[in-house]
Design a protein around this motif. Structure first.
Motif, PDB file in Angstrom:
ATOM      1  N   VAL A 299       0.841  -1.208   0.000  1.00  0.00           N
ATOM      2  CA  VAL A 299       0.000   0.000   0.000  1.00  0.00           C
ATOM      3  C   VAL A 299       0.867   1.245   0.000  1.00  0.00           C
ATOM      4  N   MET A 300       1.924   1.230   0.836  1.00  0.00           N
ATOM      5  CA  MET A 300       2.802   2.398   0.911  1.00  0.00           C
ATOM      6  C   MET A 300       3.488   2.657  -0.430  1.00  0.00           C
ATOM      7  N   VAL A 301       3.972   1.563  -1.074  1.00  0.00           N
ATOM      8  CA  VAL A 301       4.650   1.710  -2.360  1.00  0.00           C
ATOM      9  C   VAL A 301       3.693   2.300  -3.388  1.00  0.00           C
ATOM     10  N   THR A 302       2.457   1.766  -3.411  1.00  0.00           N
ATOM     11  CA  THR A 302       1.478   2.275  -4.365  1.00  0.00           C
ATOM     12  C   THR A 302       1.199   3.752  -4.130  1.00  0.00           C
ATOM     13  N   LEU A 303       1.064   4.122  -2.838  1.00  0.00           N
ATOM     14  CA  LEU A 303       0.804   5.531  -2.524  1.00  0.00           C
ATOM     15  C   LEU A 303       1.959   6.414  -2.975  1.00  0.00           C
ATOM     16  N   ALA A 304       3.203   5.951  -2.755  1.00  0.00           N
ATOM     17  CA  ALA A 304       4.370   6.757  -3.146  1.00  0.00           C
ATOM     18  C   ALA A 304       4.395   6.940  -4.651  1.00  0.00           C
ATOM     19  N   ILE A 305       4.083   5.847  -5.391  1.00  0.00           N
ATOM     20  CA  ILE A 305       4.132   5.952  -6.850  1.00  0.00           C
ATOM     21  C   ILE A 305       3.040   6.885  -7.352  1.00  0.00           C
ATOM     22  N   ILE A 306       1.844   6.795  -6.731  1.00  0.00           N
ATOM     23  CA  ILE A 306       0.759   7.689  -7.163  1.00  0.00           C
ATOM     24  C   ILE A 306       1.123   9.139  -6.871  1.00  0.00           C
ATOM     25  N   GLY A 307       1.762   9.374  -5.719  1.00  0.00           N
ATOM     26  CA  GLY A 307       2.180  10.736  -5.396  1.00  0.00           C
ATOM     27  C   GLY A 307       3.162  11.291  -6.398  1.00  0.00           C
ATOM     28  N   PHE A 308       4.176  10.461  -6.753  1.00  0.00           N
ATOM     29  CA  PHE A 308       5.145  10.900  -7.746  1.00  0.00           C
ATOM     30  C   PHE A 308       4.480  11.121  -9.095  1.00  0.00           C
ATOM     31  N   ALA A 309       3.507  10.267  -9.435  1.00  0.00           N
ATOM     32  CA  ALA A 309       2.821  10.415 -10.718  1.00  0.00           C
ATOM     33  C   ALA A 309       2.114  11.759 -10.779  1.00  0.00           C
ATOM     34  N   PHE A 310       1.480  12.155  -9.646  1.00  0.00           N
ATOM     35  CA  PHE A 310       0.819  13.463  -9.639  1.00  0.00           C
ATOM     36  C   PHE A 310       1.817  14.591  -9.782  1.00  0.00           C
ATOM     37  N   ALA A 311       3.025  14.396  -9.189  1.00  0.00           N
ATOM     38  CA  ALA A 311       4.035  15.448  -9.297  1.00  0.00           C
ATOM     39  C   ALA A 311       4.547  15.559 -10.726  1.00  0.00           C
ATOM     40  N   LEU A 312       4.647  14.414 -11.426  1.00  0.00           N
ATOM     41  CA  LEU A 312       5.250  14.419 -12.757  1.00  0.00           C
ATOM     42  C   LEU A 312       4.241  14.688 -13.864  1.00  0.00           C
ATOM     43  N   LEU A 313       2.944  14.543 -13.557  1.00  0.00           N
ATOM     44  CA  LEU A 313       1.920  14.637 -14.603  1.00  0.00           C
ATOM     45  C   LEU A 313       1.921  15.965 -15.356  1.00  0.00           C
ATOM     46  N   PRO A 314       1.950  17.102 -14.654  1.00  0.00           N
ATOM     47  CA  PRO A 314       1.951  18.362 -15.404  1.00  0.00           C
ATOM     48  C   PRO A 314       3.174  18.517 -16.292  1.00  0.00           C
ATOM     49  N   LEU A 315       4.299  17.973 -15.828  1.00  0.00           N
ATOM     50  CA  LEU A 315       5.520  18.047 -16.623  1.00  0.00           C
ATOM     51  C   LEU A 315       5.348  17.294 -17.933  1.00  0.00           C
TER      52      LEU A 315
END
Lengths: 126, 99, 231
Positions: C5-21
């Motif tokens: 769960v933690m890994v999935t949350l971290a990846i989703i967080g990074f995805a949100f950070a990288l999405l606008p880029l």
């Protein structure tokens, strides 16, 4: 046609780099083997390089190298941004050295009687 | 536009081999697939007009990094073999082990 | 389970950070002011046809000096980590000899590969390529020799000498720029010549050759250290 508009709207280099960063992050966080973590770091590093270089991607422009045919002033209007390229060039070489350092730590742990799995070092807290 | 589509195809190849490199059970396969990621990345660099970076990535990312990984893996396997030999020979302490 | 769960949350967080880029930034239409300045002045001022080389060696030469230093430190770390004293005598294994094909091909190709590497770093100011790429090509020749003769060792003294001398030459040429031209690592110590000839762009080819030799020696050192059996 909307697919074309979508492609024209995004930066394809940044998109593939960002997905590659996520793939590498998944590997770093979820795999226990030290060598696998090093592989994941090198995938992530390629992704980061792509993201940095995507800043200098300009459609329809050529490499920033002058050929003798064109004169300098008109040629500079046809070239891409050279600054990110110069930064990434050195980052790749550093990446190899850092990967080798990471692997030599892993080899050292293994030959010192340790384990290749990061789970075995869980109790060694600071 | 054609270059964008080519970059997206190479990017899809990169992501697929990256996922394969992480998910594969065999370490050798994952090392070779990460070399494939670098090779596709060097194609992308070439397409976007960065031949200097493409040369570096092709030579270092997919050439030397793979070799460095394979040497390190061989060193680690060597240690494994010596480990298991010691475990075979030491507790039994019989003379004349086959290996 | 918790970890997944933690890994999935971290990846989703990074995805949100990288999405606008990835999906909103889009592609630039024009290079920035700095890049335009480099593109227009680098060929005129320094006589370098390859603008990336002009930036790496001259405009951002100090960066590259630091980068070469980092490379040296990492190589020294690999060497220190994998000595036989640390790993114990057990790490010495017997190796299978190379095949006839590999040994013959190595004899034929080594000279050509080294020559190609030298060609790449000497023409760094004219064509794609330069010290880093040429150094890697030279390290590839060393790797071929290591594969063909697994029991042999690199001449350690020669490697250290090449590395030290080329590093010193790099700094010395940079200092010449500070005294005879406009600043540290300024290539206009020598005449810039005409764009497109081998002897042009001032000291850029000399600096890039020094970098090429240094990088080649350092990467060969990494290969040699990871191969093992070092005395």
């Amino acid at each position: 046609m909307s697919v074309m508009a979508f492609i024209a709207g995004i930066n394809p280099v940044a998109a593939s780099g960002a997905v590659l960063v996520l793939v590498g992050l998944w590997g770093v966080l979820s795999r226990p083997n030290l060598f696998k973590i090093a592989v994941a770091f090198s995938v992530m590093e390629t992704g980061v390089n792509l993201v940095i270089l995507s800043v200098g991607y300009i459609r329809g422009r050529t490499a920033p190298i002058l050929d003798s045919a064109a004169d300098a002033r008109s040629a500079s209007a046809r070239m891409t941004d050279p600054v990110p390229q110069a930064l990434v060039l050195t980052a790749i070489v550093i990446g190899l050295a850092v990967t080798a350092l990471m692997l030599s730590y892993a080899v050292r742990l293994r030959t010192g009687g340790g384990d290749s799995s990061i789970e075995s070092y869980g109790e060694e807290k600071w | 536009m054609a270059i964008d589509i080519a970059i997206i195809v190479a990017g899809a190849f990169m992501v697929a081999s990256g996922i394969g490199a992480i998910a594969s059970k065999s370490l050798v396969v994952s090392i070779l697939l990460s070399g494939g990621v670098s090779l596709a990345a060097s194609v992308v660099f070439l397409l976007m007009g960065a031949p200097d970076v493409a040369m570096t990535e092709a030579a270092i990312g997919s050439g030397l990094t793979t070799v460095v990984f394979l040497y390190a893996l061989a060193r680690s396997r060597q240690a494994d073999d010596e480990d298991s030999n010691e475990r075979l020979e030491a507790p039994a302490s019989r003379s004349g082990g086959s290996k | 389970m918790m970890r997944k769960v933690m890994v999935t949350l971290a990846i989703i967080g990074f995805a949100f950070a990288l999405l606008p880029l990835a999906f909103r930034a889009g592609v630039q239409a024009e290079p920035g002011a700095l890049a335009t300045e480099y593109l227009e002045t680098a060929p005129r001022e320094l006589g370098a046809a390859n603008v990336v080389t002009a930036i790496v060696v001259s405009y951002r030469g100090f960066d590259t000096l630091g980068e070469v230093a980092v490379l040296f430190v990492a190589t020294a770390g690999v060497g220190a980590m994998l000595t036989r004293k640390r790993l114990g005598p057990a790490a010495v294994g017997r190796r299978k000899p190379a095949t006839e094909v590999l040994r013959t091909a190595t004899g034929l190709l080594t000279g050509l590969i080294v020559m190609f590497g030298a060609y790449i770093f000497m023409h760094g100011h004219l064509t794609p390529g330069g010290g880093f790429q040429g150094g890697v090509v030279i390290a590839t020749a060393v790797l071929l020799n290591v594969l063909a003769a697994p029991e042999s060792h690199l001449a350690h003294g020669v490697m250290t000498a090449v590395e030290a001398l080329s590093g010193a030459a790099y700094v010395a040429i940079g200092l010449l720029g500070a005294f005879l031209a406009w600043g540290f690592l300024d290539p206009r110590v020598m005449p810039t010549g005409s764009i497109g000839s081998l002897v042009s762009a001032g000291t850029i080819p000399l600096i890039y050759s020094a970098i090429g030799l240094k990088v080649g020696a350092e990467l060969s050192g990494i290969i040699e250290a990871l191969k093992g059996d070092r005395p």
